[in-house]
Design an enzyme around this catalytic site. Structure first.
Site, PDB file in Angstrom:
ATOM      1  N   TRP A 213       0.836  -1.217   0.000  1.00 25.76           N
ATOM      2  CA  TRP A 213       0.000   0.000   0.000  1.00 25.76           C
ATOM      3  C   TRP A 213       0.862   1.255   0.000  1.00 25.76           C
ATOM      4  O   TRP A 213       0.395   2.354  -0.285  1.00 25.76           O
ATOM      5  CB  TRP A 213      -0.955   0.023   1.208  1.00 25.76           C
ATOM      6  N   ASP A 214       2.143   1.087   0.285  1.00 26.07           N
ATOM      7  CA  ASP A 214       3.091   2.202   0.281  1.00 26.07           C
ATOM      8  C   ASP A 214       2.977   3.026  -1.001  1.00 26.07           C
ATOM      9  O   ASP A 214       3.103   4.254  -0.993  1.00 26.07           O
ATOM     10  CB  ASP A 214       4.537   1.694   0.348  1.00 26.07           C
TER      11      ASP A 214
ATOM     12  N   GLU B 184       0.889  -2.184  13.024  1.00 29.14           N
ATOM     13  CA  GLU B 184       1.012  -3.651  13.027  1.00 29.14           C
ATOM     14  C   GLU B 184       1.400  -4.178  14.406  1.00 29.14           C
ATOM     15  O   GLU B 184       1.667  -5.370  14.548  1.00 29.14           O
ATOM     16  CB  GLU B 184       2.019  -4.086  11.962  1.00 29.14           C
TER      17      GLU B 184
ATOM     18  N   GLN C  90       3.241   2.790  13.914  1.00 29.90           N
ATOM     19  CA  GLN C  90       3.237   3.857  12.904  1.00 29.90           C
ATOM     20  C   GLN C  90       1.893   4.565  12.911  1.00 29.90           C
ATOM     21  O   GLN C  90       0.920   4.032  13.449  1.00 29.90           O
ATOM     22  CB  GLN C  90       3.497   3.262  11.534  1.00 29.90           C
TER      23      GLN C  90
END
Ligand code: BGC
Length: 772
Positions: free
Chosen positions: A352-353, A483, A597
């Protein structure tokens, strides 16, 4: 940590330390969109090294290896392939091999010139036999001729005269470090050699990718004999010199690399040879000139200049340079792996980056076709995404894009990511919106984008379930961007983006119905869409989705149970416990409140328009102190929001963390490769963070620049609806200069201006930041 010099345009390493070699191999990597390589030495090196040479789009489906198989796991994990080594040459000095690991290095300098993509190295070293040589090597991967690589190697005997042999070669005897069953991934089908030439044809053991390598060698200096040789796995030319003290010898290797991605398999060898011959005819100097011109054009639109802060300047240029040499945007089959061409980690696959981080960068710095190709990549994978969702039990054309992919199939096999990190679907939909608001390309929406959105909306409508208890729709058992917790219920970010996707799909459907209605009928038929049934269902789910909120803290709640966790702040963590993923058991991490994150803040970043400054500040102040930023994708988002709420110093510190992540090796892992996708986040921190660039939902462009105390000025360019704007920010004022003769409306801070194509708009820098 930092062993590199600070310089505005160059990455410079002085002195040779074998312990840094693998880190430098990553940092000095080269690429040209079609191929890339780590900065391995040309001559033999027996010290620790990660050999890396990669061809875009060529991968290997390595059979999955897991302890406990779970239904739905993919059969394989795609691996980026370490391809045959074409830079190699062997140097013998009076019969002894030149090897910097065993030689005594008197001086050493390695330089990557980001203006031109030229990697050079100069060293003086004494071999165990007492012979001292001075070597200068230069190489680059041509951006102008992407199937060409060229290297020049010049050796001067310093304290002796005597026999020297130099043997340039192509070597197919290569392995991946990352291989589940230690297999070799290539068959070498053919090797040939001639006086000054050699070829090698390699085929992947699965999927039948073929790549041909051809070299053409030119030599300066009198060689007394030349020889050529080939084995089953390699080919070489040997040049024997009677070297004279002080007299340089030079070998230039022109290499053509052609893959079956772009050539008919039976013409590969011929075409690679042709490529090598053409480059040899042009010569090193001409090729370098083309290279300079090509990079000058890229820098023209994408450069960011920072005055008064060399480290920050070097950091941003390094990030921009790496992004541009990883992806050039003219092939919709290619994408951007988190490590680009700099290492094997993450398998070279697409995450998805790309949509969440790289697309904002390319939208502003490259022609719209570049982003369009990245979107087409996903469009072409739509049937696989529908298949993927089908495997997990969804139906009626619901699409779940993979978290990790090479060809559209999921190829990741950790259940908490493969099955649960479904927010990736949202980023793919959001990228379509981002593209449209920057370009207004409705033709893309009607022809491709809407079909993707329908698949994604269908997925969310099936993945959300109705809770009889709360009388709301809920999304259970997910992993959000953070995550460091899995299988959570109602991750705010995931639910928020699901709601947005459902509403946006309806909005786009209605737009096409209004403006391009003739394109709707075939689409309805293709998707077997029942607008009267499905659209109202999507609407009702979107209007009644649980979006958890904590009344006590007054913040959006990361997930239903987040407040049950012991609430400790990152600054309370003892010394030596960070990064926590290297010090704590996974179980402890999962139970902790620490956030890997941006998660809630990632959502606030995407949907910022919906929130007032106080809400943003409140959520930032709650989540930032709990975030450990152990993903490279994290500090940039926090930096942008810190700038948004006027925390300039915090924004600056987070900017440095993202821009120097690799150069300063913050996470002590740069040896594995660079963080290519997060480099786009670094660009975002400047342009969207300090520059305050936004394109609002209705397509309106806005700038609201601030400047960190450490900078005298900075400037950047953005592309918006076909207009290129240069923005220069000093401590006093903001100057906006359009470069096309087109009228354009822009909001600066809170006032709207119309730029007419000539002359600049100058506005005083606003020091009271972002008041509502
Ligand atoms: C991050 C993911 C990211 C992946 C590849 C992980 O560490 O948590 O968000 O997609 O790295 O960059």
């Amino acid at each position: 940590m930092r062993y590199l010099e600070k310089d505005e345009w160059q990455i410079i390493e002085k002195g040779f330390d074998p312990e840094k070699q693998e880190a430098s191999e990553s940092l000095f990597s080269l690429g040209n969109g079609l191929m890339g390589q780590r900065a391995n030495f040309e001559e033999h090196y027996s010290g620790p090294s990660l050999q890396g040479s990669y061809i875009a789009g060529v991968y290997y489906p390595d059979k999955t290896r897991v302890g406990w198989w779970k239904n739905g796991y993919p059969e394989y994990f795609a691996k980026v392939l370490n391809a045959p080594n074409w830079i190699g040459l062997e140097v013998l000095i009076k019969g002894e091999r030149l090897d910097l690991f065993t030689a005594h290095t008197e001086s050493f300098e390695r330089v990557l010139d980001m203006k031109t993509g030229l990697l050079s190295r100069t060293f003086t070293a004494t071999l165990p036999n007492g012979c001292t040589v001075k070597v200068t090597s230069r190489r680059f991967l041509s951006m102008h001729r992407p199937e060409t690589g060229v290297m020049e190697y010049t050796l001067t005997p310093v304290n002796f005269s005597g026999p020297v042999t130099i043997t340039p070669y192509l070597d197919g005897d290569v392995r991946n470090k990352d291989a589940n069953y230690d297999e070799q991934f290539w068959n070498i089908l053919d090797t040939r050699s001639d006086q000054t030439e050699g070829t090698l044809l390699a085929q992947t053991k699965k999927l039948d990718f073929k790549v041909a390598f051809a070299m053409k060698v030119s030599v300066e200096g009198d060689f007394s004999a030349s020889n050529h040789h080939h084995t089953d796995l390699s080919c070489s030319n040997t040049f024997s010199f009677k070297a004279t003290e002080g007299q340089p010898l030079s070998v230039t290797k022109f290499v053509g690399v052609c893959s079956s991605m772009n050539h008919p398999p039976n013409q590969l060898l011929k075409n690679a040879q042709l490529e090598a011959s053409r480059s040899a005819e042009a010569g090193f100097t001409q090729l370098l000139l083309e290279q300079k011109q090509h990079w000058a054009e890229i820098w023209q639109q994408s450069d960011i200049q920072i005055k008064g802060d060399t480290a920050a300047q070097q950091g941003i240029r390094f990030n921009i340079f790496q992004l541009n040499q990883t992806y050039t945007g003219n092939d919709e089959r290619l994408n951007i792996g988190p490590k680009g061409f700099t290492g094997e980690k993450y398998g070279g696959s697409t995450y998805w980056d790309t949509e969440a981080f790289c697309i904002p960068f390319f939208l502003s710095t490259a022609a719209p076709e570049v982003t369009r190709n990245l979107l087409l990549y996903r469009y072409k994978h739509l049937p696989r995404a529908i298949e993927n969702a089908g495997k997990l039990g969804f139906n009626n054309g619901a699409a779940l894009y993979p978290m990790v992919t090479m060809n559209g199939e999921e190829c990741h096999n950790e259940w908490e990511i493969t099955f649960e990190e479904i927010h990736r679907n949202g980023a793919i939909a959001f990228a379509i919106h981002n593209y449209l608001r920057h370009t207004g390309d409705l033709e893309y929406l009607a022809g491709y984008g809407l079909e993707v959105l329908i698949g994604i909306a269908r997925f969310w409508s099936q993945r959300a379930t109705f809770s009889q208890k709360t009388k709301q729709f809920v999304i259970l058992g997910v992993t959000g961007p953070n995550e460091y917790e899995n299988n959570v219920n109602n991750n705010w970010y995931t639910n928020k983006i699901a709601v947005w996707c459902l509403k946006y799909t309806i909005e786009c459907y209605k737009k096409i119905e209004r403006l391009n209605s003739h394109q709707l009928e075939p689409l309805i038929a293709k998707c077997k869409l029942q607008p009267k049934v499905e659209l109202p269902l999507w609407e009702s789910i979107a209007n009644n989705m649980r979006l958890p909120y904590d009344d006590n803290e007054g913040v959006f709640l990361q997930q239903d149970q987040y407040m049950d966790k012991e609430q400790i702040l990152v600054r309370e963590l003892g010394r030596g416990t960070r990064p926590i993923n290297q010090h704590w058991s996974w179980d402890r991490i999962l139970r902790s409140c620490f956030i890997k994150q941006a998660d809630v803040l990632q959502g606030i970043y995407l949907f910022e328009e919906e929130f007032d400054t106080e809400t943003i500040r409140h959520n930032f102040n709650f989540y930032e102190p709990r975030t450990v930023h152990e993903s490279s994708l994290s500090p940039c988002v926090h930096s942008i929001l810190a700038a948004r709420i006027g925390e300039v110093e915090k924004a600056y510190q987070l900017y440095l963390q993202t821009s120097l992540l690799d150069l300063d090796d913050y996470n002590l892992e740069v040896s594995e490769g660079l963080h290519i996708t997060s480099m786009a986040g670094t660009w975002m921190s400047i342009v969207e963070g300090f520059g305050g660039k936004r394109v609002f939902r209705d397509g309106q462009l806005r700038l609201a620049p601030i400047i960190p105390d450490q900078w005298d000025s900075y400037s950047f360019r953005i592309l918006y609806k076909g207009v290129s704007l240069k923005i220069n920010v000093t401590r006093e004022e903001v100057t906006i200069t359009p470069h096309n003769n087109q009228e354009i409306a822009i909001i600066v801070y809170d006032k709207e201006y119309t730029l007419k194509g000539s002359g600049s708009l100058i506005v005083s820098l606003k020091t009271i930041k972002h008041e509502e």
